[in-house]
Scaffold this motif. Sequence first.
Motif, short mmCIF file in Angstrom:
data_model
loop_
_atom_site.label_atom_id
_atom_site.label_comp_id
_atom_site.label_asym_id
_atom_site.label_seq_id
_atom_site.Cartn_x
_atom_site.Cartn_y
_atom_site.Cartn_z
N MET A 47 0.83 -1.21 0.00
CA MET A 47 0.00 0.00 0.00
C MET A 47 0.86 1.25 0.00
SD MET A 47 -3.11 0.98 -0.13
CE MET A 47 -4.06 2.49 0.08
N SER A 48 2.01 1.19 0.71
CA SER A 48 2.90 2.34 0.74
C SER A 48 3.51 2.60 -0.64
CB SER A 48 4.00 2.12 1.77
OG SER A 48 4.88 3.20 1.80
N ARG A 49 3.86 1.52 -1.37
CA ARG A 49 4.42 1.69 -2.71
C ARG A 49 3.38 2.28 -3.65
NH1 ARG A 49 7.73 -4.03 -3.65
NH2 ARG A 49 9.25 -3.72 -1.92
N LEU A 50 2.13 1.85 -3.51
CA LEU A 50 1.07 2.40 -4.35
C LEU A 50 0.86 3.88 -4.06
CD1 LEU A 50 -1.19 1.96 -6.43
CD2 LEU A 50 -2.68 1.27 -4.53
N SER A 51 0.93 4.26 -2.80
CA SER A 51 0.75 5.67 -2.43
C SER A 51 1.88 6.53 -2.98
CB SER A 51 0.68 5.80 -0.91
OG SER A 51 -0.40 5.05 -0.40
N ALA A 97 -4.31 17.66 8.19
CA ALA A 97 -5.61 16.98 8.24
C ALA A 97 -5.93 16.35 6.89
CB ALA A 97 -6.70 17.98 8.62
N SER A 98 -6.85 15.42 6.94
CA SER A 98 -7.32 14.79 5.70
C SER A 98 -8.47 15.60 5.11
CB SER A 98 -7.77 13.36 5.99
OG SER A 98 -8.87 13.36 6.88
N ASN A 131 3.70 6.42 6.41
CA ASN A 131 4.64 7.54 6.50
C ASN A 131 4.00 8.80 7.07
OD1 ASN A 131 6.81 6.05 5.34
ND2 ASN A 131 5.95 6.43 3.30
N SER A 132 2.77 8.67 7.60
CA SER A 132 2.04 9.80 8.20
C SER A 132 1.83 10.93 7.20
CB SER A 132 2.78 10.32 9.45
OG SER A 132 2.91 9.30 10.42
N LEU A 172 8.35 16.51 4.69
CA LEU A 172 7.83 16.28 6.04
C LEU A 172 8.95 15.87 6.99
CD1 LEU A 172 5.19 16.26 7.64
CD2 LEU A 172 5.02 13.81 7.15
N ASP A 173 9.89 15.03 6.53
CA ASP A 173 11.02 14.64 7.36
C ASP A 173 11.91 15.83 7.67
OD1 ASP A 173 10.13 12.05 7.37
OD2 ASP A 173 11.42 11.41 5.70
#
Length: 260
Positions: free
Chosen positions: A1-5, A88-89, A152-153, A170-171
């Motif tokens: 899911m992280s790779r897709l994002s 926020a989303s 990854n928030s 973000l990091d």
Amino acid sequence: MSRLSKALAGPGYVILNVLRAINIITFLDLIAASVVMLIKISINNNFFFFEAVSHAFTTILGVFLVISELPFFDKFFTRFVPQLGETASFVPLSLVMLIMGVSVLGNLNNDDYSQDHMGMPFWRIVASAGILAMTMGIVNFIASFIFADSENSLTARHVRSYGAVADKVLDSKSSQRSFKLSPSGSFHNNNQADGLPTYRQVSITRSAEELRNSRFPVNISSPVREKTTTSPHATPYGETPEVTMPDLAHHPAMQGGNFV
């Protein structure tokens, strides 16, 4: 899911900014519909005031949401209205759009806002505002989960602002919040600005004088007494008295006549 994002972060930057433009158009349509209904309101009884206030409130809320969608006030909304801020989303925004769309379409049930009373052009403005708000509310709700990266928030708003480099930005921001260079040139932790407690190492070594003052406030005098001058025959404590020569005139050896 992280790779897709991560794969969707690049195209998501373009798609979400297009949705941003449509959101602004939707809120402008809601503002226009509320103003039209506010003008076309009929005074049937004394409760017309509350209906007018509801339309005025929808107008003010639409203006506020238009400002929140502009890319110039992210820091303000992140600090004071975090539900519409950068972290926020789109879920709160989508829920508000759904409620506003349902409210606007519900007003069409009133005879004051019928096609005959308002006219077809104004009626279409109200109907289009309600339908568009409900549709975009559903679209924003779905987009909030498609383009988010929970591992990854990263939220969809991060992707809309930074695109494929959202995680790196973000990091970088989190690192700057953790450590800040002081004027003296040394680094110190900046967690206190984020509301986290700081801990300092307290030295447990104290001087003998500090311990004596804190633990023994009563001063003990020396056992050696000072030499007094009030009495010439007094012998000081701890000192050896002076030896004087006895008077030999009264010694028996010096008195031969009395020796037996």
